[in-house]
Write a protein that holds these residues in place. Structure first.
Motif, short mmCIF file in Angstrom:
data_model
loop_
_atom_site.label_atom_id
_atom_site.label_comp_id
_atom_site.label_asym_id
_atom_site.label_seq_id
_atom_site.Cartn_x
_atom_site.Cartn_y
_atom_site.Cartn_z
N LYS A 60 0.80 -1.42 0.06
CA LYS A 60 0.00 0.05 0.01
C LYS A 60 1.02 1.41 -0.04
CE LYS A 60 -3.77 -2.33 2.44
NZ LYS A 60 -4.36 -2.49 3.85
N LYS A 61 0.35 2.17 -0.53
CA LYS A 61 1.18 3.45 -0.49
C LYS A 61 1.38 4.02 1.01
CE LYS A 61 0.79 7.88 -3.00
NZ LYS A 61 0.01 8.87 -3.71
N ASN A 62 2.67 4.43 0.93
CA ASN A 62 3.48 4.89 2.31
C ASN A 62 3.59 3.77 3.35
OD1 ASN A 62 3.35 7.60 1.33
ND2 ASN A 62 1.04 8.09 2.01
N GLN A 84 9.03 6.28 -4.72
CA GLN A 84 8.21 6.47 -5.79
C GLN A 84 6.86 6.25 -5.61
OE1 GLN A 84 10.10 4.29 -9.38
NE2 GLN A 84 8.21 4.19 -10.45
N ASP A 85 5.91 6.73 -6.10
CA ASP A 85 4.38 6.41 -5.72
C ASP A 85 4.23 6.35 -4.31
OD1 ASP A 85 3.88 6.95 -8.53
OD2 ASP A 85 4.39 4.84 -9.10
N GLY A 86 4.97 6.87 -3.44
CA GLY A 86 4.68 6.77 -2.03
C GLY A 86 5.45 5.77 -1.40
N ILE A 87 6.08 4.82 -2.28
CA ILE A 87 6.69 3.54 -1.61
C ILE A 87 8.40 3.69 -1.75
CG2 ILE A 87 7.02 1.21 -2.22
CD1 ILE A 87 4.24 1.16 -3.40
#
Length: 53
Positions: free
Chosen positions: A8-10, A37-40
């Protein structure tokens, strides 16, 4: 077949946190950069400086 892990993001895994902490403990002078990248977190960069006297 293996389990599919959906990130999941973050969200950061315990294994990645351990690697980051290991990097923190291994350097005396330098920096650690997390690439996100994209919260990961996708990459951990460690730069160590060596001080000469």
């Amino acid at each position: 077949m293996g389990e599919k892990v959906v990130k999941k993001k973050n969200q950061i895994s315990e294994q990645h946190i351990k690697k980051i902490l290991q990097s923190l403990k291994s350097i005396n002078y330098g920096s650690i950069t997390l690439v996100i990248q994209d919260g990961i977190v996708i990459q951990v960069e460690t730069k160590e400086k060596i001080r000469l006297k």
